[in-house]
Design an enzyme around this catalytic site. Sequence first.
Site, PDB file in Angstrom:
ATOM      1  N   HIS A  35       3.462  37.039  79.655  1.00  0.00           N
ATOM      2  CA  HIS A  35       4.892  37.339  79.532  1.00  0.00           C
ATOM      3  C   HIS A  35       5.255  38.642  80.261  1.00  0.00           C
ATOM      4  O   HIS A  35       6.140  38.665  81.108  1.00  0.00           O
ATOM      5  CB  HIS A  35       5.245  37.429  78.040  1.00  0.00           C
ATOM      6  CG  HIS A  35       6.694  37.688  77.762  1.00  0.00           C
ATOM      7  ND1 HIS A  35       7.566  36.687  77.405  1.00  0.00           N
ATOM      8  CD2 HIS A  35       7.423  38.830  77.778  1.00  0.00           C
ATOM      9  CE1 HIS A  35       8.773  37.202  77.222  1.00  0.00           C
ATOM     10  NE2 HIS A  35       8.710  38.517  77.431  1.00  0.00           N
ATOM     11  N   GLU A  36       4.539  39.703  79.929  1.00  0.00           N
ATOM     12  CA  GLU A  36       4.867  41.003  80.527  1.00  0.00           C
ATOM     13  C   GLU A  36       4.558  41.026  82.023  1.00  0.00           C
ATOM     14  O   GLU A  36       5.272  41.662  82.790  1.00  0.00           O
ATOM     15  CB  GLU A  36       4.119  42.148  79.812  1.00  0.00           C
ATOM     16  CG  GLU A  36       4.410  42.295  78.313  1.00  0.00           C
ATOM     17  CD  GLU A  36       5.890  42.359  77.932  1.00  0.00           C
ATOM     18  OE1 GLU A  36       6.700  42.833  78.759  1.00  0.00           O
ATOM     19  OE2 GLU A  36       6.232  41.918  76.819  1.00  0.00           O
TER      20      GLU A  36
ATOM     21  N   GLU B 272      14.366  37.985  81.226  1.00  0.00           N
ATOM     22  CA  GLU B 272      13.660  37.176  80.242  1.00  0.00           C
ATOM     23  C   GLU B 272      13.338  35.792  80.811  1.00  0.00           C
ATOM     24  O   GLU B 272      12.336  35.179  80.442  1.00  0.00           O
ATOM     25  CB  GLU B 272      14.521  37.082  78.971  1.00  0.00           C
ATOM     26  CG  GLU B 272      13.773  36.842  77.686  1.00  0.00           C
ATOM     27  CD  GLU B 272      12.657  37.845  77.383  1.00  0.00           C
ATOM     28  OE1 GLU B 272      12.635  38.959  77.945  1.00  0.00           O
ATOM     29  OE2 GLU B 272      11.765  37.485  76.599  1.00  0.00           O
TER      30      GLU B 272
HETATM   31 ZN    ZN Z   1      10.417  39.806  77.589  1.00  0.00          ZN
END
Ligand code: ZN
Length: 498
Positions: free
Chosen positions: A263-264, A293
């Site tokens: 994710h990061e 996001e």
């Molecule tokens: Zn995020």
Amino acid sequence: MQKELDFYLSARKKLCALNYASFLIEWDMQTEAPDNSITANSEQSAVLSEMRYRITTDPEFKRCVDALYEQRDKLDAVLCHEIEVVHKDIVNTAKIPVEEYSAFSELTSKAYPVYVRAKKENNFALFRPYLEKIVEYCRKQTKWLATDKISGYDVLLDIYEPNYTQEKYDKFFNVLREKLVPFVHSVTARPAPLPEWAKGRFDKEKQRVFCEYVRDVMCFDKTRGVMKESEHPFTSGFGTDDVRITTHYYEDNLVSAIFSVIHETGHATYEQQVDRSLNGTLCGGGASLGMHESQSRFYENIVGRSSAFWKVHFPKLQQLFARELKDVTTEDFVGYINRAEASFVRTEADELTYPLHIMLRYETEQKLINGELEVRDLPDFWNAKFTEYFGITPPNDTLGVLQDVHWAYGNFGYFPTYALGSAIASQLYDAMSKDFDVEASLSDGTTKQINLWLKEHVHKYGASKYPDEILRLATGEDLDPDHYVNYLIAKYSNKAMG
Ligand code: ZN
């Protein structure tokens, strides 16, 4: 206009330097700084904030921005966009009465510890008077910032995701309510049990080795970025050459750190792939919260939870955890990381049920801000809606309406960007799939081809365009929730029938 431009560019240079110093302090506080340095660090941060405030509220700065705004057609496209954004900021700030703003800052700093106690003690009544005042301020804020184009809750939504109004979000969430809620009920009615192997203990050092491997799979440029540990994983960056991510290892959970790193690193890839010419401007970094996001979720859910990805990389994980994963097949593992079940807490929700948590918050905020719901009725409203969407009722407010900190800070309008991210990711995936076979591209052991596509269609623009404009350029259309709903239904269909 040259004089105004020179003044603006010199002020911007100072703003960038101050932003950089704040970024370094913030990073340090969350990763390496000793506990007792926090007070001193906070004092320095406050000084930097004040310096920034003085630059942006200086009458000469305002006059120059006004002058540039009037003649923005003559500026190059990137600077024109930047001036539009800065101008809007100045205009909006000036609309808020100074004494109201200071009173609100004081209110939220007092509200925070009360919120923490109320959540811990399951005592909504304790937090209620604070939340009432916060909502009252936000309602006033919508009146101060209203224009001939936007009013009501739209004003707050626009702060977090420009150009996304209730009209767009309503359309989006209506599709989710009609198509996704019944589907979620059918899937979560028979949740898969947690496999025995997943309940074991997984050595932190081995997890670290695998997370570093995953970061390489995603082609994270280590000469322009680092990875450390922190309590909650996050990404921060300054330009394309300094992008930092963190993770948190849990020995009782094999996949938490892996997915937080994917994710990061998704966020980081976005930052690293912004066009270099935007460094030093205010148009670097991501276009918006929702767009940022969308990138992290693209990598985490669409790539990272796919069979195609694990077909290539599960052997490496199995090699590291030879004893723990001895009898686990790739299919078992992929099934495990895609389990779906109704649960109370948003931050622990799976990919399928997550958007329903956001839908509930969107509807609640909309009614609160537009005056159709009062804070005193909040817990009952929350529990009734939760039961309708998930088929289970929160046993208390700690696991219900008190679970998120956002409202204690007065951040109404933030939540919807979380759902937007996943939806944009699906729409980008459909557009990308027209250009090449996304799953097949993973067989070379990296996400290189995906990175290149996203760079060309999303990342390179940084924040030099509005997020809805970038989405149109990348996919040829406005946000269409059908991409998202169809993706989720296809992915979880075998389970619904199971
Ligand atoms: Zn995020």
